[in-house]
Design an enzyme around this catalytic site. Structure first.
Site, PDB file in Angstrom:
ATOM      1  N   HIS A 231      -2.937  10.987   0.711  1.00  0.00           N
ATOM      2  CA  HIS A 231      -2.379  10.740   2.041  1.00  0.00           C
ATOM      3  C   HIS A 231      -1.770  12.045   2.547  1.00  0.00           C
ATOM      4  O   HIS A 231      -0.575  12.156   2.794  1.00  0.00           O
ATOM      5  CB  HIS A 231      -1.326   9.621   1.983  1.00  0.00           C
ATOM      6  CG  HIS A 231      -1.080   8.944   3.307  1.00  0.00           C
ATOM      7  ND1 HIS A 231      -1.164   7.582   3.523  1.00  0.00           N
ATOM      8  CD2 HIS A 231      -0.746   9.472   4.512  1.00  0.00           C
ATOM      9  CE1 HIS A 231      -0.871   7.298   4.790  1.00  0.00           C
ATOM     10  NE2 HIS A 231      -0.626   8.416   5.410  1.00  0.00           N
TER      11      HIS A 231
ATOM     12  N   TYR B  75      -4.230   1.506  15.779  1.00  0.00           N
ATOM     13  CA  TYR B  75      -2.992   1.606  16.564  1.00  0.00           C
ATOM     14  C   TYR B  75      -3.204   1.316  18.029  1.00  0.00           C
ATOM     15  O   TYR B  75      -2.404   0.648  18.678  1.00  0.00           O
ATOM     16  CB  TYR B  75      -2.339   2.986  16.358  1.00  0.00           C
ATOM     17  CG  TYR B  75      -1.742   3.098  14.988  1.00  0.00           C
ATOM     18  CD1 TYR B  75      -2.463   3.615  13.913  1.00  0.00           C
ATOM     19  CD2 TYR B  75      -0.474   2.583  14.736  1.00  0.00           C
ATOM     20  CE1 TYR B  75      -1.926   3.664  12.636  1.00  0.00           C
ATOM     21  CE2 TYR B  75       0.069   2.623  13.464  1.00  0.00           C
ATOM     22  CZ  TYR B  75      -0.670   3.163  12.422  1.00  0.00           C
ATOM     23  OH  TYR B  75      -0.133   3.201  11.150  1.00  0.00           O
TER      24      TYR B  75
ATOM     25  N   ARG C 229       0.862  -1.192   0.000  1.00  0.00           N
ATOM     26  CA  ARG C 229       0.000   0.000   0.000  1.00  0.00           C
ATOM     27  C   ARG C 229       0.887   1.226   0.000  1.00  0.00           C
ATOM     28  O   ARG C 229       1.712   1.393   0.907  1.00  0.00           O
ATOM     29  CB  ARG C 229      -0.926  -0.010   1.220  1.00  0.00           C
ATOM     30  CG  ARG C 229      -1.759   1.247   1.304  1.00  0.00           C
ATOM     31  CD  ARG C 229      -2.702   1.289   2.492  1.00  0.00           C
ATOM     32  NE  ARG C 229      -3.373   2.589   2.523  1.00  0.00           N
ATOM     33  CZ  ARG C 229      -3.362   3.404   3.570  1.00  0.00           C
ATOM     34  NH1 ARG C 229      -2.766   3.041   4.700  1.00  0.00           N
ATOM     35  NH2 ARG C 229      -3.950   4.581   3.503  1.00  0.00           N
TER      36      ARG C 229
ATOM     37  N   GLU D 276      -7.492   8.596   6.236  1.00  0.00           N
ATOM     38  CA  GLU D 276      -7.714   9.188   7.561  1.00  0.00           C
ATOM     39  C   GLU D 276      -8.209  10.636   7.540  1.00  0.00           C
ATOM     40  O   GLU D 276      -7.529  11.562   8.016  1.00  0.00           O
ATOM     41  CB  GLU D 276      -6.432   9.096   8.377  1.00  0.00           C
ATOM     42  CG  GLU D 276      -5.951   7.688   8.552  1.00  0.00           C
ATOM     43  CD  GLU D 276      -4.912   7.547   9.631  1.00  0.00           C
ATOM     44  OE1 GLU D 276      -4.362   8.576  10.081  1.00  0.00           O
ATOM     45  OE2 GLU D 276      -4.645   6.418  10.052  1.00  0.00           O
TER      46      GLU D 276
ATOM     47  N   GLU E  79      -3.482  -0.195   8.015  1.00  0.00           N
ATOM     48  CA  GLU E  79      -2.298   0.165   8.808  1.00  0.00           C
ATOM     49  C   GLU E  79      -2.412  -0.435  10.210  1.00  0.00           C
ATOM     50  O   GLU E  79      -3.489  -0.384  10.810  1.00  0.00           O
ATOM     51  CB  GLU E  79      -2.138   1.688   8.970  1.00  0.00           C
ATOM     52  CG  GLU E  79      -1.656   2.417   7.746  1.00  0.00           C
ATOM     53  CD  GLU E  79      -1.542   3.907   7.967  1.00  0.00           C
ATOM     54  OE1 GLU E  79      -1.246   4.346   9.101  1.00  0.00           O
ATOM     55  OE2 GLU E  79      -1.787   4.658   6.998  1.00  0.00           O
TER      56      GLU E  79
ATOM     57  N   ASN F 111      -7.300   1.674   9.879  1.00  0.00           N
ATOM     58  CA  ASN F 111      -5.957   1.839  10.462  1.00  0.00           C
ATOM     59  C   ASN F 111      -6.139   1.778  11.979  1.00  0.00           C
ATOM     60  O   ASN F 111      -6.871   2.606  12.546  1.00  0.00           O
ATOM     61  CB  ASN F 111      -5.362   3.199  10.075  1.00  0.00           C
ATOM     62  CG  ASN F 111      -5.062   3.291   8.597  1.00  0.00           C
ATOM     63  OD1 ASN F 111      -5.186   2.311   7.870  1.00  0.00           O
ATOM     64  ND2 ASN F 111      -4.666   4.458   8.140  1.00  0.00           N
TER      65      ASN F 111
HETATM   66  N1  LIG Z   1      -3.848   8.539  21.048  1.00  0.00           N
HETATM   67  N2  LIG Z   1      -3.964   8.105  20.017  1.00  0.00           N
HETATM   68  N3  LIG Z   1      -4.368   7.673  19.059  1.00  0.00           N
HETATM   69  C1  LIG Z   1      -3.688   7.246  17.914  1.00  0.00           C
HETATM   70  C2  LIG Z   1      -4.139   8.168  16.780  1.00  0.00           C
HETATM   71  C3  LIG Z   1      -3.506   7.671  15.560  1.00  0.00           C
HETATM   72  C4  LIG Z   1      -3.684   8.738  14.510  1.00  0.00           C
HETATM   73  N4  LIG Z   1      -2.560   8.675  13.571  1.00  0.00           N
HETATM   74  C5  LIG Z   1      -2.538   7.765  12.644  1.00  0.00           C
HETATM   75  O1  LIG Z   1      -3.396   6.948  12.501  1.00  0.00           O
HETATM   76  C6  LIG Z   1      -1.359   7.812  11.702  1.00  0.00           C
HETATM   77  C7  LIG Z   1      -1.465   7.057  10.507  1.00  0.00           C
HETATM   78  C8  LIG Z   1      -1.005   7.690   9.198  1.00  0.00           C
HETATM   79  O2  LIG Z   1      -1.720   7.162   8.093  1.00  0.00           O
HETATM   80  C9  LIG Z   1       0.496   7.466   8.951  1.00  0.00           C
HETATM   81  O3  LIG Z   1       0.905   8.319   7.899  1.00  0.00           O
HETATM   82  C10 LIG Z   1       1.276   7.708  10.241  1.00  0.00           C
HETATM   83  O4  LIG Z   1       2.672   7.642   9.986  1.00  0.00           O
HETATM   84  C11 LIG Z   1       0.863   6.623  11.227  1.00  0.00           C
HETATM   85  C12 LIG Z   1       1.684   6.691  12.520  1.00  0.00           C
HETATM   86  O5  LIG Z   1       1.368   7.869  13.214  1.00  0.00           O
HETATM   87  C13 LIG Z   1      -0.597   6.672  11.534  1.00  0.00           C
END
Ligand SMILES: N=[N+]=NCCCCNC(=O)[C@@H]1[C@H]2[C@H](O)[C@@H](O)[C@H](O)[C@@H](CO)[C@@H]12
Length: 452
Positions: A122, A294, A78, A167, A351, A292
């Site tokens: 993105h 986390y 991706r 996102e 993700e 996605n």
């Molecule tokens: N508290 N808390 N909560 C966690 C909130 C997560 C929001 N950030 C993402 O999802 C970004 C997504 C992005 O696509 C990528 O470009 C970023 O590199 C990754 C890593 O940061 C993730």
């Protein structure tokens, strides 16, 4: 001995990246600047003043990186297209060199048996469009549909899985409400307008795809389950509000054609009246939704602006450089909630990963092999892939897993300080070194998950 997990036939194992975070050379070969080119070059906007001028130099090293993906056994990759490489002014004139870069990348992926999964947006809006109001301008839906159509005509058929937006929550919460991300606005009034236009743009791009494309298209959202920090009424109401704000704000309009009612409470006087026909545009049939994941949010009522709700730091947040709690069960709960709320739209985990306290550099082993011991990342990945299996057992139609990220890369405003990659990047030499987690993941792919 518990049974080895069995993943569905065709379950797709891959990894994910994004253009601004890995490519470098943002203005090469006729490309135009993006809002991230500008934002990162604005003093004070990023940690250490880090920019995407070089990043992982993927714009020049792409062929070796595809070889690395093949050696790791990835079945899918991706990636995102930098809009301003293809349309330097955002609309109109096509920069053929920019389009050719992505065409060559796709051909190389296919030649190595790797399925491309292409994200159109993105976060890196052409700066020329930001000068015309960016996502605050209702014309942004037409701009995005024009750009998407250029990409569909050039690549559809070789690319069979398309993503419109990555996102929208982070784009608006970070870029228009709190100002931590490009374009760095801080406005309660702008955030819902940008958010709504992003979703109109998503709908316009899907509508255009149905005219031009012949394969699959979806939306990628970052969502996280919200659990009340206590059973007090205040915490339970705050948790509901936080859930609507992060998890329903985009999936509801995209799949149900309406916003969750809590948003009027969050934005108050800043919440506009939306034209009804907008929801006919926004709500388009999707072939899949990308999730996605986390971490989760243990949520309490507080005086934060404007949500009046916030996450309570958990003990298992200690291991990650981002302070995000290690909570795999949240992924199972989230996937079950998705099915219960939105039905059987197929899901890809587009993700999942973590920035753990990796050793800062690869050590060279006695056998001369570069090595990065990252047991915490392997534990995180093992447990989250296991959580996906639990959701599949519960009847959720999960079709694949894209590990975030293939490479250590530029973590937006946090610069190069967070290492999410399963492959270590030495930014001084651009040396790539697969971490122990990458070798472990290769085994998971080879065994189709049974070695988990
Ligand atoms: N508290 N808390 N909560 C966690 C909130 C997560 C929001 N950030 C993402 O999802 C970004 C997504 C992005 O696509 C990528 O470009 C970023 O590199 C990754 C890593 O940061 C993730």
């Amino acid at each position: 001995m518990s049974q080895a997990p069995v993943f569905p036939d065709g379950f797709l194992w891959g990894a994910a990246t994004a253009a601004h975070q890995i490519e470098g050379s943002p203005l090469a070969d006729g490309a135009g600047p993006s809002i991230w080119t500008r934002f990162a070059h604005t003093p004070g906007m990023t940690l250490n003043g880090d920019t995407g001028d070089v990043a992982c130099d993927h714009y020049r090293r792409w062929k070796d990186d595809v070889k690395l993906m093949r050696d790791l056994g990835l079945q899918a990759y991706r990636f995102s297209v930098a809009w301003a490489r293809v349309l330097p002014e955002g609309t109109g004139r096509i920069n053929q060199a920019g389009l050719d870069f992505y065409s060559r990348l796709v051909d190389e992926l296919l030649a190595n048996g790797i399925e491309p999964l292409l994200t159109l947006y993105h976060w890196d809006l052409p700066a020329a469009l930001d000068d015309r109001g960016g996502w605050l301008n209702r014309d942004s839906a037409d701009w995005f549909a024009e750009y998407a159509s250029v990409m569909y005509k050039a690549l559809d058929g070789r690319v069979k899985k398309w993503v419109t937006l990555n996102e929208p929550w982070v784009i608006t919460d970070g870029g228009y409400l709190h100002g931590a991300l490009a374009p760095g606005h801080r406005s309660l009034f702008e955030a819902p307008i940008a958010s709504h236009n992003l979703m109109r743009a998503h709908g316009a791009a899907v509508r255009a795809y149905r005219e031009i494309g012949a394969h699959e298209i979806g939306l990628v959202v970052n969502i996280e389950p919200k659990y009340a920090a206590s059973d007090s009424e205040a915490d339970r109401v705050a948790t509901r509000r936080a859930h609507a704000y992060m998890n329903e704000q985009y999936l509801h309009p995209a799949l149900l054609g309406r916003y969750p009612e809590e948003l009027e409470d969050v934005f108050g006087a800043a919440w506009p009246e939306w034209p009804k026909q907008d929801f006919e545009l926004i709500r388009q049939k999707l072939d899949f939704v990308g999730i996605n994941y986390y971490t989760r949010g243990v949520t309490e009522a507080n005086d934060s602006y404007p949500l009046k709700a916030g996450s309570v730091r958990q003990p298992l947040a200690t291991y990650s450089e981002t302070g995000w709690e290690f909570y795999p069960k949240g992924l199972t709960d989230l996937l079950v909630w998705f099915k219960q709320t939105y039905g059987d739209t197929p899901v890809y985990i587009t993700e999942n990963g973590a920035a753990m306290y990796d050793p800062p550099a690869a050590e060279v082993d006695a056998d001369g092999r570069g090595r990065v011991r990252d047991p915490l990342r392997t534990a995180y990945l093992r447990q989250h892939i296991g959580a996906i299996h639990d959701a599949i057992q519960a009847g959720v139609d999960v079709r694949g897993y894209m590990l975030w990220s293939l490479l250590d890369n530029l973590e937006w405003s946090l610069g190069y300080s967070k290492r999410f990659g399963m492959v270590h990047v030495n930014y001084a030499t651009q040396q790539r070194t697969p971490k122990d987690s990458a070798h472990w993941y290769s085994g998971v792919i080879r065994s189709h998950g049974r070695s988990l």
